[in-house]
Design a protein around this motif. Structure first.
Motif, PDB file in Angstrom:
ATOM      1  N   SER A  94      10.064 -13.683 -89.014  1.00 51.37           N
ATOM      2  CA  SER A  94      10.263 -13.016 -90.298  1.00 51.37           C
ATOM      3  C   SER A  94      11.747 -12.794 -90.586  1.00 51.37           C
ATOM      4  CB  SER A  94       9.492 -11.691 -90.299  1.00 51.37           C
ATOM      5  OG  SER A  94       9.760 -10.995 -91.483  1.00 51.37           O
ATOM      6  N   ASP A  95      12.450 -12.266 -89.615  1.00 50.39           N
ATOM      7  CA  ASP A  95      13.888 -12.027 -89.815  1.00 50.39           C
ATOM      8  C   ASP A  95      14.646 -13.331 -90.014  1.00 50.39           C
ATOM      9  OD1 ASP A  95      13.716  -9.313 -89.696  1.00 50.39           O
ATOM     10  OD2 ASP A  95      14.352  -9.115 -87.614  1.00 50.39           O
ATOM     11  N   MET A  96      14.269 -14.352 -89.273  1.00 50.22           N
ATOM     12  CA  MET A  96      14.977 -15.629 -89.367  1.00 50.22           C
ATOM     13  C   MET A  96      14.788 -16.260 -90.751  1.00 50.22           C
ATOM     14  SD  MET A  96      16.837 -16.383 -86.796  1.00 50.22           S
ATOM     15  CE  MET A  96      17.183 -15.461 -85.294  1.00 50.22           C
ATOM     16  N   VAL A  97      13.575 -16.193 -91.253  1.00 47.01           N
ATOM     17  CA  VAL A  97      13.335 -16.729 -92.591  1.00 47.01           C
ATOM     18  C   VAL A  97      14.128 -15.921 -93.623  1.00 47.01           C
ATOM     19  CG1 VAL A  97      11.594 -17.107 -94.387  1.00 47.01           C
ATOM     20  CG2 VAL A  97      11.079 -17.686 -92.011  1.00 47.01           C
ATOM     21  N   LYS A  98      14.162 -14.628 -93.414  1.00 51.07           N
ATOM     22  CA  LYS A  98      14.837 -13.745 -94.360  1.00 51.07           C
ATOM     23  C   LYS A  98      16.322 -14.090 -94.513  1.00 51.07           C
ATOM     24  CE  LYS A  98      12.702  -9.848 -94.115  1.00 51.07           C
ATOM     25  NZ  LYS A  98      12.363  -8.623 -93.372  1.00 51.07           N
ATOM     26  N   ILE A  99      16.981 -14.346 -93.415  1.00 50.12           N
ATOM     27  CA  ILE A  99      18.430 -14.610 -93.511  1.00 50.12           C
ATOM     28  C   ILE A  99      18.733 -16.069 -93.867  1.00 50.12           C
ATOM     29  CG2 ILE A  99      19.068 -12.789 -91.881  1.00 50.12           C
ATOM     30  CD1 ILE A  99      19.579 -15.039 -89.798  1.00 50.12           C
ATOM     31  N   SER A 100      17.712 -16.917 -93.884  1.00 53.26           N
ATOM     32  CA  SER A 100      17.951 -18.344 -94.112  1.00 53.26           C
ATOM     33  C   SER A 100      17.787 -18.718 -95.576  1.00 53.26           C
ATOM     34  CB  SER A 100      16.985 -19.175 -93.272  1.00 53.26           C
ATOM     35  OG  SER A 100      17.129 -18.859 -91.914  1.00 53.26           O
ATOM     36  N   SER A 101      18.446 -19.800 -95.965  1.00 51.73           N
ATOM     37  CA  SER A 101      18.299 -20.308 -97.331  1.00 51.73           C
ATOM     38  C   SER A 101      17.361 -21.502 -97.387  1.00 51.73           C
ATOM     39  CB  SER A 101      19.664 -20.708 -97.883  1.00 51.73           C
ATOM     40  OG  SER A 101      20.503 -19.586 -97.943  1.00 51.73           O
ATOM     41  N   ALA A 102      17.080 -22.097 -96.232  1.00 47.78           N
ATOM     42  CA  ALA A 102      16.135 -23.212 -96.174  1.00 47.78           C
ATOM     43  C   ALA A 102      15.644 -23.337 -94.737  1.00 47.78           C
ATOM     44  CB  ALA A 102      16.783 -24.514 -96.622  1.00 47.78           C
TER      45      ALA A 102
ATOM     46  N   LYS B 103      11.633 -19.856 -99.907  1.00 52.74           N
ATOM     47  CA  LYS B 103      12.672 -20.643 -99.261  1.00 52.74           C
ATOM     48  C   LYS B 103      12.138 -22.061 -99.086  1.00 52.74           C
ATOM     49  CE  LYS B 103      14.966 -16.781 -98.587  1.00 52.74           C
ATOM     50  NZ  LYS B 103      15.386 -16.083 -97.389  1.00 52.74           N
ATOM     51  N   PRO B 104      12.886 -23.074 -99.515  1.00 51.12           N
ATOM     52  CA  PRO B 104      12.389 -24.454 -99.396  1.00 51.12           C
ATOM     53  C   PRO B 104      12.188 -24.882 -97.934  1.00 51.12           C
ATOM     54  CG  PRO B 104      14.704 -24.410-100.068  1.00 51.12           C
ATOM     55  CD  PRO B 104      14.215 -22.999-100.132  1.00 51.12           C
ATOM     56  N   ILE B 105      11.125 -25.641 -97.739  1.00 51.25           N
ATOM     57  CA  ILE B 105      10.807 -26.164 -96.404  1.00 51.25           C
ATOM     58  C   ILE B 105      10.934 -27.679 -96.411  1.00 51.25           C
ATOM     59  CG2 ILE B 105       8.988 -26.445 -94.661  1.00 51.25           C
ATOM     60  CD1 ILE B 105       7.631 -23.936 -95.889  1.00 51.25           C
ATOM     61  N   VAL B 106      11.665 -28.215 -95.446  1.00 49.36           N
ATOM     62  CA  VAL B 106      11.682 -29.664 -95.226  1.00 49.36           C
ATOM     63  C   VAL B 106      10.882 -29.941 -93.965  1.00 49.36           C
ATOM     64  CG1 VAL B 106      13.118 -31.677 -94.751  1.00 49.36           C
ATOM     65  CG2 VAL B 106      13.885 -29.942 -96.393  1.00 49.36           C
ATOM     66  N   PHE B 107      10.021 -30.933 -94.047  1.00 52.29           N
ATOM     67  CA  PHE B 107       9.109 -31.240 -92.944  1.00 52.29           C
ATOM     68  C   PHE B 107       9.421 -32.638 -92.415  1.00 52.29           C
ATOM     69  CE2 PHE B 107       4.915 -32.701 -91.353  1.00 52.29           C
ATOM     70  CZ  PHE B 107       4.619 -31.676 -90.476  1.00 52.29           C
TER      71      PHE B 107
END
Lengths: 263, 263, 263
Positions: free
Chosen positions: B49-57, B85-89
């Motif tokens: 959760s925290d990692m997604v929060k601080i990330s832009s993608a 937040k955009p996800i690249v797979f």
């Protein structure tokens, strides 16, 4: 500064046991090897005791921590304390998640570390100081870095290395500085991880003075990077990483002394 | 093509959170760093959760998937959707095992990705198209690559980058191409992983147009590789990897524009 | 010596499935790729069967073993035996912990390997011979290396490669040597891991003669390193690693023949 420690490291080849960040593990292993230490990376708790036994120092890196790795760190930390092997602790991105923060807290109260090595944002996070860090970046803040480093050293009864353009080394009272370096360190992922493991290698050959060990490690890496950068005509982060490994192997005490800017 | 996105990336320094392939993690981190993004690799679900929060993608890479990592991807994917937040797979070697195939299927239906980036064999496997891939290799097949890429985009409602000598970028209808590049990318392990993470970095600065973001990322990497290869007198895969990092840092919009071959 | 195997490897591009040491995985993958093989690294037991099926050889590396990885190795080893795919076993630092020792023992009795590749200390540890090793280092000892290698080959009914300044290759009776090389291999972390995976690649193209495969792999790597080192004016471990990848791709049978010193 005891640059003789570099000669001693190269003749004694201490084993440094790393619980590693998998992103930078190869680079750190190569750097340790280049300077004259012997890297060991182990991830299995069942061999913790043997690994600590054969090692002269331990480096615990939170970079890619997992719950399992934290369990391993707890056991390794306590074994290292029992066997009087110095522990260097690298609280990578500790401010980036509350999980990291609580893990770091728990580890640092579960055993006694010799040195904590982090950037401004990481050391600030360990003492709850206001500092604006962004991911693995050092960040910017208004806190007084000297006070932050000292507060951290006092809180955890250890040496603190707050690395950056100027490296600060402190035991809470004594305060050392290394002004050498190059901005290329920031362009190369894992420079901090490497510094932490080099600090561990130097504590292995200076069991009576971790302050000197830490400052010497900072100077050796910063001076090496500075000399490498001086040879470059543009900021080439890939080449810098490779040349840094080369120079860590080749650099002499004389070369370092010539450019050392320490206090 | 919006090459201004490169300038924007370099001024905004977006954080890209990678659930990474451990084989290529260092290279990817260095590449992201060189271009101007900030890489974070995390492997622990408790800090998702925290990692997604601080990330832009976010970039999810199946390269060295484990059951535990898949659980982490599920949670991170859903959090990224919630926080827009955009996800690249990156479905690395998805055709190589039925386990990978079912994992990819489950993940892609569990959350919405912005971009899928794979080679011909991987994209074909996602749509069940006949294609002869060999391990991590792109493989050869008789399918029409354009149709395969479009079918994949339609199936998963996202942008698809089918990378190769010519990169195809499509949302199912719109179709872009990047014809730049060099065969040296195939000699360097992790070129695809790097492209996926660079696409993530560009989506972070182009939240309104993932198609443009993806095509720009393809062009930047392909042009950089092409310029590096042009300087080489023989196929040197090791040197190529290092010089690529250098050039990702140094390359200018002007240099790219000069050689850009896109549609 | 069958240097034609190198040509065959480059035309067949065999897939080598590595259960890898995460510290050196990228370097090994790049080295395999450079020579002409296709590396696959997988860490998930649920895809073991498919991975073995598509591979031509398997390399099991104990470098950063975990309990979970050991389970995977057991399954993969048995599947490889069933499908008659050669297994190369690298007992990294097996003398460093009793856990590694018992794991190696259990694995080597759980399935039949084609080749064991280790340094003097590691091979000695497998046969319980007195040898003073230090961590991942080869160590020094008074044992007769030839006897140690032969004892290990007899004990495990396989080819043993005891690598060092002189590489010894034996099936217990037949004894081969490769005298090429350079001390720079010791300065570059992962040289042994790379050799093990290259041996696997060569067994993939010489299913009828693992002895020849192993000796050829030793010669190819040793000669490549020697040629790279000859071009260097100082011991540069970082540059050596990169140039080694380059040269693994470029080296010709003719170049190797010119300097080959084998028995």
């Amino acid at each position: 500064m005891k640059l003789d420690l570099l000669k001693q490291l190269r003749s004694e080849n201490p084993i440094v046991f790393n619980i590693a960040n998998f992103v930078t593990a190869q680079d750190v292993a190569n750097g340790l090897n280049a300077i004259g230490a012997l890297p060991i990376m182990s991830a299995e708790i069942q061999e913790a005791s043997d690994m600590v036994k054969i090692s002269s120092a331990v480096c615990l890196n939170l970079g890619t921590l997992t719950a399992l790795q934290i369990e391993q760190m707890k056991v390794v930390g306590q074994l290292a304390n029992e066997q009087k092997k110095p522990i260097v602790f690298d609280p990578v991105a500790v401010g980036a998640s509350s999980y990291r923060q609580s893990v770091a807290e728990a580890l640092l109260t579960g055993f006694q570390v010799a040195v904590i090595r982090g950037n401004a944002g990481e050391i600030a996070a360990l003492v709850g100081s206001a500092w604006q860090a962004k991911g693995i970046d050092a960040g910017t803040g208004t806190g007084d870095l000297v006070s932050i480093a000292q507060a951290c050293a006092v809180k955890y009864h250890c040496i603190v290395v707050l690395s950056g353009p100027t490296d600060l080394i402190t035991d809470g009272q004594r305060m050392g500085q290394v002004n050498n370096g190059t901005q290329l360190f920031q362009l190369h992922v894992g420079s901090g991880d490497l510094l932490s493991s080099l600090v561990a290698a130097f504590t292995a050959v200076a069991p009576d003075d971790y302050f000197e060990a830490a400052q010497t490690a900072c100077l050796v890496l910063a001076a090496t990077g500075q000399l490498v950068a001086k040879q470059m005509t543009a900021d080439r982060p890939g080449t810098f990483g490779i040349d840094l490994q080369d120079k860590l192997h080749l650099i002499t005490v004389k070369e370092i002394n010539k450019i050392a800017s320490v206090r």
